[in-house]
Design a protein around this motif. Structure first.
Motif, PDB file in Angstrom:
ATOM      1  N   ASP A 199       0.814  -1.213   0.000  1.00 20.55           N
ATOM      2  CA  ASP A 199       0.000   0.000   0.000  1.00 20.55           C
ATOM      3  C   ASP A 199       0.853   1.272   0.000  1.00 20.55           C
ATOM      4  O   ASP A 199       1.938   1.300   0.589  1.00 20.55           O
ATOM      5  CB  ASP A 199      -0.950   0.034   1.190  1.00 20.55           C
TER       6      ASP A 199
ATOM      7  N   GLN B 284      -8.715  -2.336   4.626  1.00 18.90           N
ATOM      8  CA  GLN B 284      -9.397  -1.047   4.682  1.00 18.90           C
ATOM      9  C   GLN B 284      -8.381   0.065   4.496  1.00 18.90           C
ATOM     10  O   GLN B 284      -7.176  -0.155   4.587  1.00 18.90           O
ATOM     11  CB  GLN B 284     -10.069  -0.853   6.046  1.00 18.90           C
ATOM     12  N   PHE B 285      -8.938   1.247   4.261  1.00 22.62           N
ATOM     13  CA  PHE B 285      -8.097   2.434   4.145  1.00 22.62           C
ATOM     14  C   PHE B 285      -8.370   3.322   5.345  1.00 22.62           C
ATOM     15  O   PHE B 285      -9.511   3.507   5.727  1.00 22.62           O
ATOM     16  CB  PHE B 285      -8.418   3.180   2.855  1.00 22.62           C
TER      17      PHE B 285
ATOM     18  N   TYR C 240     -17.098   7.495   2.147  1.00 18.85           N
ATOM     19  CA  TYR C 240     -16.567   7.760   3.472  1.00 18.85           C
ATOM     20  C   TYR C 240     -17.586   8.550   4.276  1.00 18.85           C
ATOM     21  O   TYR C 240     -18.337   9.358   3.731  1.00 18.85           O
ATOM     22  CB  TYR C 240     -15.275   8.579   3.387  1.00 18.85           C
TER      23      TYR C 240
ATOM     24  N   PHE D 292     -13.837   4.968   6.302  1.00 20.00           N
ATOM     25  CA  PHE D 292     -14.149   4.201   5.098  1.00 20.00           C
ATOM     26  C   PHE D 292     -15.408   3.371   5.299  1.00 20.00           C
ATOM     27  O   PHE D 292     -15.501   2.597   6.253  1.00 20.00           O
ATOM     28  CB  PHE D 292     -12.953   3.300   4.783  1.00 20.00           C
TER      29      PHE D 292
ATOM     30  N   GLN E 103     -16.227   0.268  -0.904  1.00 20.25           N
ATOM     31  CA  GLN E 103     -15.738   0.605  -2.237  1.00 20.25           C
ATOM     32  C   GLN E 103     -16.442  -0.258  -3.273  1.00 20.25           C
ATOM     33  O   GLN E 103     -16.613  -1.464  -3.065  1.00 20.25           O
ATOM     34  CB  GLN E 103     -14.232   0.371  -2.330  1.00 20.25           C
TER      35      GLN E 103
ATOM     36  N   GLN F 148     -14.652  -3.863  -1.027  1.00 19.08           N
ATOM     37  CA  GLN F 148     -14.101  -3.762   0.306  1.00 19.08           C
ATOM     38  C   GLN F 148     -15.120  -3.033   1.168  1.00 19.08           C
ATOM     39  O   GLN F 148     -15.901  -2.209   0.671  1.00 19.08           O
ATOM     40  CB  GLN F 148     -12.781  -2.998   0.302  1.00 19.08           C
ATOM     41  N   ARG F 149     -15.105  -3.345   2.465  1.00 18.17           N
ATOM     42  CA  ARG F 149     -16.067  -2.734   3.367  1.00 18.17           C
ATOM     43  C   ARG F 149     -15.407  -2.400   4.693  1.00 18.17           C
ATOM     44  O   ARG F 149     -14.592  -3.182   5.197  1.00 18.17           O
ATOM     45  CB  ARG F 149     -17.254  -3.664   3.614  1.00 18.17           C
ATOM     46  N   GLY F 150     -15.759  -1.264   5.223  1.00 18.06           N
ATOM     47  CA  GLY F 150     -15.280  -0.865   6.535  1.00 18.06           C
ATOM     48  C   GLY F 150     -16.203  -1.372   7.626  1.00 18.06           C
ATOM     49  O   GLY F 150     -17.087  -2.193   7.392  1.00 18.06           O
ATOM     50  N   ASN F 151     -16.001  -0.878   8.826  1.00 12.48           N
ATOM     51  CA  ASN F 151     -16.763  -1.350   9.981  1.00 12.48           C
ATOM     52  C   ASN F 151     -18.085  -0.607  10.123  1.00 12.48           C
ATOM     53  O   ASN F 151     -18.309   0.125  11.089  1.00 12.48           O
ATOM     54  CB  ASN F 151     -15.928  -1.205  11.249  1.00 12.48           C
TER      55      ASN F 151
ATOM     56  N   ARG G 217      -6.551   1.629  -4.079  1.00 13.76           N
ATOM     57  CA  ARG G 217      -6.087   1.340  -2.730  1.00 13.76           C
ATOM     58  C   ARG G 217      -5.608   2.594  -2.012  1.00 13.76           C
ATOM     59  O   ARG G 217      -4.570   2.606  -1.391  1.00 13.76           O
ATOM     60  CB  ARG G 217      -5.006   0.267  -2.736  1.00 13.76           C
TER      61      ARG G 217
END
Lengths: 108, 114
Positions: A31, A95-96, B35, B45, B48, B56-59, B99
């Motif tokens: 990354d 995650q980012f 976001y 985040f 996406q 992709q997934r955040g919390n 990314r």
């Protein structure tokens, strides 16, 4: 988790060089590290991005040590218009993560 | 060159309602990330979308869902709104699954839940 840590705030006089450091212990191997600038009620604006060593563009430089666990954004000769919040963004492979942000105030 | 466009710019909803936010990516970009930014905090985040799928997934709970259309535009849906959902919702577009780098952000949608 690629938790990031930045100083909450910094003050600088016009014309000085400002260095803002971000710590990111769990950055993913592949990354990049990206820095953004954000003004109130606006979306973040891309400043600079790097993977390792040093990157320079027309507005900033980015220094990344060999272990990549931190990075330093360098703004040369800041002006009043550089007053903003600065964020580093890194990923951990899933995650980012934006840092908590550093609020920079440039003083005349 | 149109950047990222988000609509609406401001929105007020009542607790328990549902909301849909929209995003048109920058020309040439095919990936959209969402976001949430609470007042005084850094953006968090959500997820996406790439090739019309959530990559992709955040919390964030399942109350937050999204969609990407063939023209790469995207929607963020939030069901059963809570007061804590009040925030600035930012859309970021990129070329490929960048990314985190190469993001272009929109100006956001300010959601207020009352």
């Amino acid at each position: 988790l690629a938790k990031t840590t930045q100083p909450i705030s910094m003050d600088s006089y016009e014309g000085q060089e400002v260095n803002i450091t971000c710590s990111h212990n769990n950055i993913a191997t592949n990354d990049y590290i990206t820095w953004y600038q954000q003004f109130p009620s606006q979306g973040p604006r891309f400043i600079i991005q790097g993977y390792k060593t040093k990157v320079t563009n027309e507005v900033a430089s980015l220094f990344i040590p060999a272990d990549r666990k931190s990075s330093t954004l360098s703004l040369p000769r800041v002006s009043l218009s550089d007053t903003a919040v600065y964020y580093c963004l890194v990923g951990d492979g899933n995650q980012f993560y934006f840092g908590t942000g550093t609020s920079l105030t440039v003083i005349p | 060159d149109a950047g990222v466009t988000q609509s609406p710019t401001h929105l007020i909803k009542t607790r328990g309602q549902q909301v849909t936010l929209r995003c048109s990516p920058k020309s040439g970009h095919d990936t959209v990330s969402w976001y949430q930014q609470a007042l005084g905090q850094g953006p968090q985040f959500i997820f996406q979308y790439y090739e019309e799928e959530e990559r992709q997934r955040g919390n964030f709970p399942d109350r937050f869902s999204g969609h990407q259309f063939p023209n790469y535009s995207s929607e963020l849906n939030v069901n059963a709104l809570l007061l804590g959902d009040s925030a600035l919702y930012l859309c970021a577009s990129s070329k490929g699954q960048a990314r985190g780098y190469g993001y272009t952000f929109g100006s956001g949608t300010r959601l207020t839940v009352v």
